[in-house]
Design an enzyme around this catalytic site. Structure first.
Site, short mmCIF file in Angstrom:
data_model
loop_
_atom_site.label_atom_id
_atom_site.label_comp_id
_atom_site.label_asym_id
_atom_site.label_seq_id
_atom_site.Cartn_x
_atom_site.Cartn_y
_atom_site.Cartn_z
N ASN A 168 0.57 -1.39 -0.25
CA ASN A 168 -0.28 0.47 0.00
C ASN A 168 1.11 1.15 -0.11
OD1 ASN A 168 -3.08 -0.77 0.17
ND2 ASN A 168 -2.60 -2.15 1.06
N ARG B 276 -0.55 -2.58 15.13
CA ARG B 276 -0.46 -2.30 15.93
C ARG B 276 -1.91 -1.23 16.40
NH1 ARG B 276 3.96 -3.52 19.08
NH2 ARG B 276 5.15 -4.29 18.23
N HIS C 95 -8.08 -1.07 5.97
CA HIS C 95 -8.18 -2.97 6.79
C HIS C 95 -8.32 -3.81 5.61
CE1 HIS C 95 -9.41 -5.32 9.43
NE2 HIS C 95 -10.21 -5.68 9.32
C1 GRF Z 1 -3.14 -5.37 4.15
O1 GRF Z 1 -3.71 -6.29 3.75
C2 GRF Z 1 -3.58 -4.27 4.87
O2 GRF Z 1 -5.42 -3.76 4.80
C3 GRF Z 1 -3.46 -4.22 6.14
O3 GRF Z 1 -2.58 -5.08 6.33
C4 GRF Z 1 -2.35 -5.35 5.16
C5 GRF Z 1 -0.47 -4.96 4.28
O4 GRF Z 1 0.13 -4.56 3.23
N1 GRF Z 1 -3.58 -3.45 7.45
P1 GRF Z 1 1.18 -3.69 2.73
O5 GRF Z 1 1.93 -3.81 4.08
O6 GRF Z 1 0.63 -2.55 2.20
O7 GRF Z 1 1.89 -4.97 1.45
#
Ligand code: GRF
Length: 215
Positions: free
Chosen positions: A14, A91, A109
């Protein structure tokens, strides 16, 4: 140009989607700092590859959680960060950071909240047997995945999905809705009233998802 601070604990896909959205000109923003609680986070490589400063801040190095989150807030404020992005920060953020950035912290999420909050949202959805799941971007309050919802995307879930296959389907949508939520913020189009996020100039579409499709 809006100054972002990103908190991430792991892979950072992300984080990457946000970096890419800035590079392409989709987001008028700059990531001032990546803060991670995990020295092995791949997110650090992504920061290095893109010339983004990073800090490793581990809670164990602080006397308690309040001091830890005050220190994070201080590091963000020091760099003039206006919006804090939790991009897989594993966290529960505590009051000192939330008070420093009220309705200025966004989290993603991997479930359609308020269903399946907390850890392993995709596994919870698979185990429950839902036919539709998805992802949610929300402002962060003191609860676990309880803050006002900004945007959600729905995807089908199938009886033979594994946690991994559903997670992969959801992740594609995460990479679309998180940059869009940030864009709405940057454009000054988000207003929070109680539990509701009001989006100025929002278009209404009648798109629906039925799974299984009625054929
Ligand atoms: C994602 O599935 C997000 O929704 C959740 O943790 C994961 C993080 O993935 N909060 P990345 O580290 O962004 O690849």
């Amino acid at each position: 140009m809006t100054k972002l601070g990103v908190l991430a604990s792991g892979r950072g896909s992300n984080f990457q989607s946000i970096i890419d959205s800035i590079k392409s000109g989709y987001l008028d923003a700059r990531v001032e700092i990546l803060i991670t609680d995990n020295p092995d986070a791949y997110a650090i490589e992504r920061a290095k590859n893109n010339g983004i400063p990073f800090l490793i801040m581990k809670p164990g190095d602080y006397p308690d959680k309040d001091v830890y989150y005050s220190a994070i807030a201080g590091a963000l404020k020091e760099r003039g960060v206006e919006l804090v992005i939790l991009a897989g920060f594993m966290r529960v953020v505590k009051k000192p950071l939330i008070d420093a950035y009220p309705m200025r912290i966004m989290n993603i999420h991997p479930a359609l909240l308020p269903s399946f909050p907390g850890l392993h949202g995709q596994k919870q959805a698979v185990d429950y047997g839902v036919k539709i799941s998805g992802c949610t971007v929300h402002f962060v309050d003191e609860g676990v995945d309880t803050g006002p919802i900004i945007i959600q995307a729905a995807v089908p879930a199938y009886h033979d999905d594994t946690e991994e296959s559903l997670a992969e389907r959801i992740l594609k949508e995460e990479h679309r809705i998180f940059p869009y939520a940030i864009k709405l913020f940057i454009q000054g189009r988000l207003r929070v009233e109680g539990r509701k996020v009001i989006i100025s100039g929002q278009k209404k579409a009648d798109s629906i998802l039925i799974n299984p499709p009625i054929l």
